[in-house]
Design an enzyme around this catalytic site. Structure first.
Site, PDB file in Angstrom:
ATOM      1  N   ALA A   1       0.809  -1.223   0.000  1.00  0.00           N
ATOM      2  CA  ALA A   1       0.000   0.000   0.000  1.00  0.00           C
ATOM      3  C   ALA A   1       0.842   1.274   0.000  1.00  0.00           C
ATOM      4  CB  ALA A   1      -0.906   0.004   1.226  1.00  0.00           C
ATOM      5  N   MET A   2       2.114   1.142   0.335  1.00  0.00           N
ATOM      6  CA  MET A   2       2.962   2.346   0.442  1.00  0.00           C
ATOM      7  C   MET A   2       3.448   2.776  -0.947  1.00  0.00           C
ATOM      8  SD  MET A   2       5.847   3.897   2.378  1.00  0.00           S
ATOM      9  CE  MET A   2       7.274   4.666   1.635  1.00  0.00           C
TER      10      MET A   2
END
Ligand SMILES: Cc1cc2nc3c(=O)[nH]c(=O)nc-3n(C[C@H](O)[C@H](O)[C@H](O)COP(=O)(O)OP(=O)(O)OC[C@H]3O[C@@H](n4cnc5c(N)ncnc54)[C@H](O)[C@@H]3O)c2cc1C
Lengths: 518, 116
Positions: free
Chosen positions: B80-81
């Site tokens: 998700a980063m």
């Protein structure tokens, strides 16, 4: 060709031709601003779309800091037919990040072209370069002591007013429709000329940032969501900080309440009682700062209604939560607050939550931050719902009518669930229309879910188009499909403009489905 | 409106990331650019902290994260980063923020929640 990103070449370009262009870029920009090695290009390979990274791999990435450099790049691109995909800050998450439309384009990242050229605290206007972030602008306004607000989208701190506005993004203060509040552009055209739109055409004009329209055809619109030029400056309006800001939330229990909610908020929005981009947030979105799907289940597929109800009960989250705010003097806010609360009470349902009552509730706090132009990235919690970094915004426009919104929610939920995914959505109210934003979240590390997400998005587009709905913006994988949904005449006009303004097809081929080669 | 902020430990992903570093990292390959960041602390406050200080991303302070690991994750992203290119956080600023994170002390509340 060992020096190139995984041997990624622009469509139809010979390696030697590409290398010549790269050498010219290096001579123009300095080698450190021309990235071609896979390790240098790694940040540009991170995508959220459900296809292999290689399908959107760039051939190179350039950074430029002056208009003259941008003109020089355009000249080289014309000479060697190199396609160039321009981003301001490239934080277009869910709409393609910085990835080019297809493999083998050269990214032009203008992040380092980041001068705040002028802020007029009297007229409340700004003129900035593409790389200026909302954070940078907020820091500048603070440093100068100007009581002016920006209107950020949810990725505020790391995104840019120019990039966001060029993709016709939205925010949450009364200046939410960003293109509406933009005023004047400077654009490098494919023939190398520099166009200043509207009043910017008059030498020594001092109204470039104050009067949008100029004389003759209004041109600014054709440089948004398009590939007709590279924008190197943009003007926009800033909101004076109001003496009083009063954010609030109203929680509703039932899925079907969305119908009454929209009927209630439309007049409040059109009449200017609630002047900002009010949002109506579904359960899973509202839960996203604190709840992960894995807290409740590790089973694959769509999340059951029973689990969604448990989340509502255990976290005191509504089926829908409306967020809005009032702005003005104390007297104005008091009068409007009475109108809002009387309207809610008369409807006989909905729990009103004020800032004081919300305390440090993280969902309320970040919404309030967005509605007052503060920097926050709490909305990235959406990516924790399923994890795995897959996300595409499905963003149909809806009439601001309750029956329509309910129809859209039900249609989208059915399709998402069929593909094993969840409805994670909200509506942003801009008077007569609503942006219906659905984050199609999936795990990019799971090949099956990747496939399901692709098929799901495709079906969402098909079904919504059948019902007469269109999306306002989309990621590169689906740009051609969405362009088709708007009909052949619009496509033909866009292509005619492309042929006239960029006959060598060097600017972002494929953006919004505009490409002379397809 | 109850808030249950949870800090997710990412031991597994950290281990995997560090193992992968040796073959993937070549710091020298990145362009040396003079960016506009004052120092690592500023990068943390104006980028990282918005997620990693609010419970959205995992806690990264006070964990003695190897700077090479942080550099790798910032440039490549991780699930998700998002990834951040040198045009946004230049190499010098990135080294500084990675050093800052590595040397930072755990905040008390985070330490307690990390144990969970
Ligand atoms: C959790 C989350 C919440 C989000 N919420 C919002 C939201 O509230 N509102 C919203 O609008 N978006 C939202 N987004 C989507 C997106 O992240 C933002 O719109 C972001 O502002 C776009 O990135 P950017 O500002 O870096 O623009 P860029 O990526 O730089 O630009 C966007 C596009 O505009 C064009 N472009 C950019 N610069 C130029 C130029 N100089 N010349 C010509 N063309 C150019 C390109 O086609 C480019 O792809 C959200 C994303 C996430 C992950």
């Amino acid at each position: 060709m060992a020096t190139n990103n995984h041997n990624v070449l622009p469509r139809g370009i010979e390696p030697s031709e590409f290398l010549t262009a790269v050498e010219k870029f290096k001579a123009l920009l300095g080698a450190e601003n021309v990235l071609t090695e896979p390790s240098q290009l790694a940040p540009y390979m991170k995508i959220m779309m459900p296809v292999a990274e290689s399908e959107h791999a760039p051939s190179a990435a350039l950074t430029a800091t002056t208009v003259e450099q941008v003109q020089g790049i355009v000249k080289i691109c014309n000479e060697h037919k190199i396609p160039i995909w321009t981003v301001s800050t490239g934080r277009n998450f869910g709409y393609g990040t910085a990835a080019p439309h297809h493999r083998g384009q050269v990214i032009l990242n203008l992040n380092k072209m980041n001068k705040i050229i002028e802020v007029d605290p009297v007229l409340c206007t700004a003129l900035v370069e593409p790389g200026v972030t909302y954070q940078q602008l907020v820091d500048y306004l603070k440093e100068k002591g100007y009581k002016l607000w920006v209107d950020p989208p949810a990725p505020s701190a790391i995104a840019s007013p120019v990039g966001n506005t060029l993709d016709r993004g939205v925010g949450y203060t009364p200046y939410a429709e960003h293109f509406m509040f933009s005023c004047g552009m400077e654009v490098v055209l494919a023939n190398g000329e520099v166009l200043r739109t509207a009043m910017g055409g008059i030498p020594n004009s001092n109204t470039w940032q104050t009067f949008k329209w100029g004389y003759g055809p209004y041109l600014d619109g054709i440089f948004t969501q398009s590939n007709y030029g590279i924008v190197t400056k943009m003007g926009f309006w800033l909101m004076p900080e109001p003496p009083v800001f009063k954010p609030f939330a109203i929680k509703y229990d039932k899925d079907e309440d969305i119908e009454d909610l929209v009927e209630m908020f439309r007049p409040l929005s059109i009449n200017g009682i609630i002047p900002n981009g009010v949002v109506l947030v579904g359960t899973l979105w509202e839960a996203s700062p604190t709840v992960r799907r894995s807290d409740y289940t590790t089973e694959k597929g769509a999340t059951s209604k029973a689990i969604i109800q448990r989340i509502r009960d255990e976290h005191q989250i509504g089926a829908w939560t409306a967020y809005g705010a009032l702005y003005g003097t104390q007297e104005q806010v008091d009068v409007n607050w009475r109108i809002v609360t009387d309207t809610v009470k008369a409807a006989g349902k909905g729990i009103i939550v004020t800032e004081e009552e919300a305390g440090d509730d993280i969902a309320f706090t970040y919404r309030a931050d967005l509605m007052r132009g503060n920097m926050t990235l709490v909305e990235f919690g959406l990516y924790n719902w399923r994890g795995g970094g897959g996300s595409m915004w499905f963003a149909p426009v809806s009439q601001a009518k309750g029956s329509e919104t309910r129809k859209q929610v039900e249609l989208a939920t059915r399709i998402l669930n069929k593909h094993g995914l969840d409805y994670v959505g909200e509506f942003i109210v801009t008077q007569r229309a609503l942006h219906h934003l659905i984050d199609v979240l999936y795990d990019r590390t799971d090949p099956e879910e990747m496939k399901a997400a692709y098929a799901c998005f495709d079906e969402l587009l098909d079904e919504f188009t059948k019902h007469g709905y269109g999306v306002y913006r989309v990621n590169p994988e689906f740009m051609h499909k969405v362009a088709d949904s708007f009909g052949p005449t619009q496509r033909a006009v866009n292509k005619t403009l492309k042929r006239a303004l960029d006959p060598n097809n060097i600017f972002a081929p494929g953006k919004s489905g505009i490409d002379l080669e397809s | 409106m109850a808030v249950s902020t949870r800090w997710i430990t990412t031991k597994w992903s950290l281990a995997a990331g560090i193992l992968g570093l040796a073959c993937l990292l070549s710091l020298a390959a990145w362009a040396e650019v003079n960016g506009s960041w004052k120092n690592g602390e500023e990068v943390y406050a104006k980028v990282c902290g918005y997620c990693h200080q609010t419970g959205i991303g995992p806690v990264i302070k006070g964990r003695k994260l190897p700077p090479e690991y942080t550099v790798h994750v910032v440039r490549n992203g991780l699930r998700a980063m998002p990834a951040f290119p040198a045009a946004f956080i230049d190499d010098k600023a990135l080294r500084e923020v990675a050093g800052y994170i590595s040397k930072s002390a755990a905040e008390q509340k985070q330490e307690a929640e990390n144990e969970r």
